[in-house]
Design a protein around this motif. Structure first.
Motif, PDB file in Angstrom:
ATOM      1  N   LEU A 119       0.824  -1.203   0.000  1.00 14.40           N
ATOM      2  CA  LEU A 119       0.000   0.000   0.000  1.00 14.40           C
ATOM      3  C   LEU A 119       0.862   1.259   0.000  1.00 14.40           C
ATOM      4  N   LEU A 120       1.883   1.288   0.836  1.00 17.51           N
ATOM      5  CA  LEU A 120       2.764   2.456   0.904  1.00 17.51           C
ATOM      6  C   LEU A 120       3.437   2.715  -0.437  1.00 17.51           C
ATOM      7  N   LYS A 121       3.924   1.659  -1.048  1.00 16.89           N
ATOM      8  CA  LYS A 121       4.606   1.801  -2.331  1.00 16.89           C
ATOM      9  C   LYS A 121       3.643   2.265  -3.419  1.00 16.89           C
ATOM     10  N   GLU A 122       2.437   1.702  -3.438  1.00 21.02           N
ATOM     11  CA  GLU A 122       1.454   2.083  -4.444  1.00 21.02           C
ATOM     12  C   GLU A 122       1.017   3.527  -4.281  1.00 21.02           C
ATOM     13  N   LEU A 123       0.776   3.941  -3.066  1.00 22.92           N
ATOM     14  CA  LEU A 123       0.392   5.336  -2.828  1.00 22.92           C
ATOM     15  C   LEU A 123       1.472   6.285  -3.327  1.00 22.92           C
ATOM     16  N   ARG A 140       2.429   6.465  12.724  1.00 25.60           N
ATOM     17  CA  ARG A 140       3.031   6.790  11.425  1.00 25.60           C
ATOM     18  C   ARG A 140       2.021   6.555  10.306  1.00 25.60           C
ATOM     19  N   LEU A 141       1.217   5.513  10.452  1.00 21.08           N
ATOM     20  CA  LEU A 141       0.179   5.239   9.461  1.00 21.08           C
ATOM     21  C   LEU A 141      -0.798   6.408   9.388  1.00 21.08           C
ATOM     22  N   LYS A 142      -1.114   6.976  10.534  1.00 23.75           N
ATOM     23  CA  LYS A 142      -1.987   8.152  10.594  1.00 23.75           C
ATOM     24  C   LYS A 142      -1.350   9.323   9.855  1.00 23.75           C
ATOM     25  N   ASP A 143      -0.049   9.530  10.057  1.00 26.05           N
ATOM     26  CA  ASP A 143       0.658  10.609   9.371  1.00 26.05           C
ATOM     27  C   ASP A 143       0.667  10.396   7.860  1.00 26.05           C
ATOM     28  N   ILE A 144       0.861   9.152   7.445  1.00 24.56           N
ATOM     29  CA  ILE A 144       0.873   8.845   6.012  1.00 24.56           C
ATOM     30  C   ILE A 144      -0.506   9.066   5.408  1.00 24.56           C
ATOM     31  N   ALA A 145      -1.544   8.651   6.116  1.00 28.66           N
ATOM     32  CA  ALA A 145      -2.907   8.878   5.630  1.00 28.66           C
ATOM     33  C   ALA A 145      -3.151  10.368   5.429  1.00 28.66           C
ATOM     34  N   GLY A 188      -4.094  12.412   2.099  1.00 26.66           N
ATOM     35  CA  GLY A 188      -5.479  12.851   2.155  1.00 26.66           C
ATOM     36  C   GLY A 188      -6.468  11.702   2.248  1.00 26.66           C
ATOM     37  N   LEU A 189      -6.018  10.583   2.754  1.00 32.83           N
ATOM     38  CA  LEU A 189      -6.875   9.401   2.865  1.00 32.83           C
ATOM     39  C   LEU A 189      -7.463   9.282   4.261  1.00 32.83           C
ATOM     40  N   ASP A 190      -8.541   8.545   4.347  1.00 33.91           N
ATOM     41  CA  ASP A 190      -9.128   8.249   5.646  1.00 33.91           C
ATOM     42  C   ASP A 190      -8.220   7.271   6.377  1.00 33.91           C
ATOM     43  N   LEU A 228      -5.940   3.338  -6.065  1.00 34.49           N
ATOM     44  CA  LEU A 228      -6.255   4.505  -6.885  1.00 34.49           C
ATOM     45  C   LEU A 228      -7.663   5.018  -6.600  1.00 34.49           C
ATOM     46  N   ARG A 229      -8.627   4.116  -6.449  1.00 39.98           N
ATOM     47  CA  ARG A 229     -10.001   4.531  -6.122  1.00 39.98           C
ATOM     48  C   ARG A 229     -10.056   5.225  -4.768  1.00 39.98           C
ATOM     49  N   ALA A 230      -9.298   4.740  -3.800  1.00 39.24           N
ATOM     50  CA  ALA A 230      -9.268   5.377  -2.476  1.00 39.24           C
ATOM     51  C   ALA A 230      -8.713   6.787  -2.578  1.00 39.24           C
ATOM     52  N   ILE A 231      -7.677   6.963  -3.382  1.00 39.72           N
ATOM     53  CA  ILE A 231      -7.109   8.296  -3.579  1.00 39.72           C
ATOM     54  C   ILE A 231      -8.119   9.199  -4.274  1.00 39.72           C
ATOM     55  N   GLN A 232      -8.765   8.688  -5.311  1.00 37.40           N
ATOM     56  CA  GLN A 232      -9.755   9.489  -6.039  1.00 37.40           C
ATOM     57  C   GLN A 232     -10.919   9.880  -5.143  1.00 37.40           C
ATOM     58  N   LEU A 233     -11.347   8.976  -4.294  1.00 38.35           N
ATOM     59  CA  LEU A 233     -12.426   9.281  -3.358  1.00 38.35           C
ATOM     60  C   LEU A 233     -12.008  10.383  -2.397  1.00 38.35           C
ATOM     61  N   ALA A 234     -10.775  10.296  -1.885  1.00 41.67           N
ATOM     62  CA  ALA A 234     -10.274  11.330  -0.976  1.00 41.67           C
ATOM     63  C   ALA A 234     -10.200  12.672  -1.682  1.00 41.67           C
TER      64      ALA A 234
END
Length: 95
Positions: free
Chosen positions: A6-10, A46-51, A55-57, A77-83
């Motif tokens: 997930l981190l790499k994809e984001l 750290r996960l909270k900071d990355i979110a 701009g993700l939930d 990608l859909r999660a990013i688009q939603l955010a």
């Protein structure tokens, strides 16, 4: 899914380097690299900071982290688009 995927994809979808994200998180690039490769487990703070950076939930990030289920690049990608749709802008990675 492993959280590293997930981190790499984001990061890849946003077109930024490991160094850029590491700097935003105030950690060494090598530390961030270990999170992406699942050599070291990332903590929830750290996960909270990355979110926040993306701009993700946090809920989305936590579900991925807790479930350890495989999701696709399209899901990320859909999660990013939603955010982005919720905020009506692309989250800025500049600080």
């Amino acid at each position: 899914m492993k959280i590293g995927f997930l981190l790499k994809e984001l990061r890849s979808l946003k077109g930024v380097t490991q160094l850029k994200i590491a700097n935003l998180l105030n950690v060494e690039r090598s530390t961030y690299c270990k999170w992406e490769t699942d050599k070291v487990t990332i903590d929830i703070y750290r996960l909270k900071d990355i979110a926040k950076i993306y701009g993700l939930d946090l809920e989305f990030m936590c579900r991925c982290f807790e479930a350890q289920k495989i999701i696709s690049r399209d899901d990320v990608l859909r999660a990013i688009q939603l955010a982005e749709a919720k905020t009506n802008k692309i989250p800025s990675l500049a600080r």
